[in-house]
Design a protein around this motif. Structure first.
Motif, mmCIF file in Angstrom:
data_model
loop_
_atom_site.group_PDB
_atom_site.id
_atom_site.type_symbol
_atom_site.label_atom_id
_atom_site.label_comp_id
_atom_site.label_asym_id
_atom_site.label_seq_id
_atom_site.Cartn_x
_atom_site.Cartn_y
_atom_site.Cartn_z
ATOM 1 N N ASP A 22 0.859 -1.178 0.000
ATOM 2 C CA ASP A 22 0.000 0.000 0.000
ATOM 3 C C ASP A 22 0.899 1.232 0.000
ATOM 4 O OD1 ASP A 22 -2.316 -1.534 -0.040
ATOM 5 O OD2 ASP A 22 -2.466 -1.604 2.141
ATOM 6 N N VAL A 23 0.380 2.391 0.314
ATOM 7 C CA VAL A 23 1.158 3.629 0.243
ATOM 8 C C VAL A 23 2.461 3.539 1.034
ATOM 9 C CG1 VAL A 23 1.136 6.102 0.727
ATOM 10 C CG2 VAL A 23 -0.903 4.992 -0.181
ATOM 11 N N CYS A 24 2.393 3.176 2.303
ATOM 12 C CA CYS A 24 3.636 3.062 3.083
ATOM 13 C C CYS A 24 3.634 1.866 4.029
ATOM 14 C CB CYS A 24 3.903 4.359 3.851
ATOM 15 S SG CYS A 24 2.591 4.785 4.980
ATOM 16 N N THR A 25 2.679 0.970 3.862
ATOM 17 C CA THR A 25 2.601 -0.212 4.723
ATOM 18 C C THR A 25 1.806 -1.297 3.992
ATOM 19 O OG1 THR A 25 2.100 -0.962 6.965
ATOM 20 C CG2 THR A 25 0.504 0.539 5.974
ATOM 21 N N LYS A 46 -2.071 -2.473 8.729
ATOM 22 C CA LYS A 46 -0.977 -1.500 8.667
ATOM 23 C C LYS A 46 0.271 -1.932 9.430
ATOM 24 C CE LYS A 46 -4.102 2.162 7.823
ATOM 25 N NZ LYS A 46 -4.908 3.202 7.994
ATOM 26 N N ASN A 47 0.839 -3.075 9.016
ATOM 27 C CA ASN A 47 1.989 -3.590 9.742
ATOM 28 C C ASN A 47 2.817 -4.502 8.824
ATOM 29 O OD1 ASN A 47 3.774 -4.689 11.645
ATOM 30 N ND2 ASN A 47 2.197 -4.669 13.240
ATOM 31 N N VAL A 71 1.692 -14.996 1.418
ATOM 32 C CA VAL A 71 1.317 -13.816 2.196
ATOM 33 C C VAL A 71 0.665 -12.829 1.230
ATOM 34 C CG1 VAL A 71 2.123 -11.964 3.715
ATOM 35 C CG2 VAL A 71 3.274 -14.186 3.748
ATOM 36 N N TYR A 72 -0.462 -12.262 1.666
ATOM 37 C CA TYR A 72 -1.203 -11.304 0.855
ATOM 38 C C TYR A 72 -1.452 -10.024 1.635
ATOM 39 C CZ TYR A 72 -2.308 -15.185 -2.275
ATOM 40 O OH TYR A 72 -2.213 -16.249 -3.132
ATOM 41 N N ASP A 73 -1.629 -8.944 0.887
ATOM 42 C CA ASP A 73 -2.032 -7.656 1.445
ATOM 43 C C ASP A 73 -3.525 -7.503 1.168
ATOM 44 O OD1 ASP A 73 -2.037 -4.917 2.323
ATOM 45 O OD2 ASP A 73 -1.930 -4.321 0.217
#
Length: 175
Positions: A22-25, A46-47, A71-73
């Motif tokens: 994502d943008v920063c995480t 967010k980690n 592993v997925y976001d």
């Protein structure tokens, strides 16, 4: 389920330096597959160093099948982004389980599995005796990504053998 060898409890402990999607995480979760079985952890928001400590249990019918981890976001408005994958073999673990060990001191190392090109181990993995059970700790280096590792533990759960007694409608456990 007739060929069920037992249950494999996998505790997904944590992720380390996972890729940013994502943008920063990222909002990571883990999917475990063995044959047709598919299980997943909860999403940690967010980690990139999430602590899951989630326990997933697979029914093992064939110890020769690899266990695949991805592993997925988690994304809300689009498909989830893949953050890497790994796979591992439970044959060395099953060999230790099948030794039929009893009453070893806690922390006794039964065997070690070294990282190689054939596995996704980031470091040496120890198969040990812990509180009357064979356990294995492992750290997997994720493939197909720029960074990331997943730490997990394996524990075997023997199932009682059941038999149907002749002339009876009840099922009794035998050892």
């Amino acid at each position: 389920m007739e060929n069920l060898l037992g249950l494999l409890r996998i505790r997904i402990r944590r992720g380390v330096k996972l890729a940013i999607r994502d943008v920063c995480t990222s909002d990571p979760y883990v999917v475990i597959k063995m044959g047709e079985q598919k299980l997943k952890t909860r999403v940690i928001k967010k980690n990139i160093n999430p602590e899951w400590n989630d326990e997933l249990t697979l029914s093992v019918e064939d110890a020769n099948l690899p266990i695949k981890l991805a592993v997925y976001d988690k994304d809300t408005l689009s498909f989830d982004d893949k953050m890497g994958d790994a796979e591992f073999d439970i044959k060395p673990f099953m060999e230790a389980v099948n030794m039929g060990l009893k009453d070893l001191p806690n922390g006794t190392i039964i065997t070690k599995v070294l990282p190689s090109r054939q596995n996704c181990l980031a470091e040496e993995s120890r198969i040990m005796w812990d509180n009357g059970k064979v356990v294995q700790e492992m750290c997997l280096k994720l493939r197909n990504t720029e960074s990331g590792e997943v730490e997990l533990d394996l524990q075997w759960i023997d199932l009682p053998k059941f038999c149907l007694l002749e002339g009876s409608n009840s099922v009794h456990a035998t050892s």
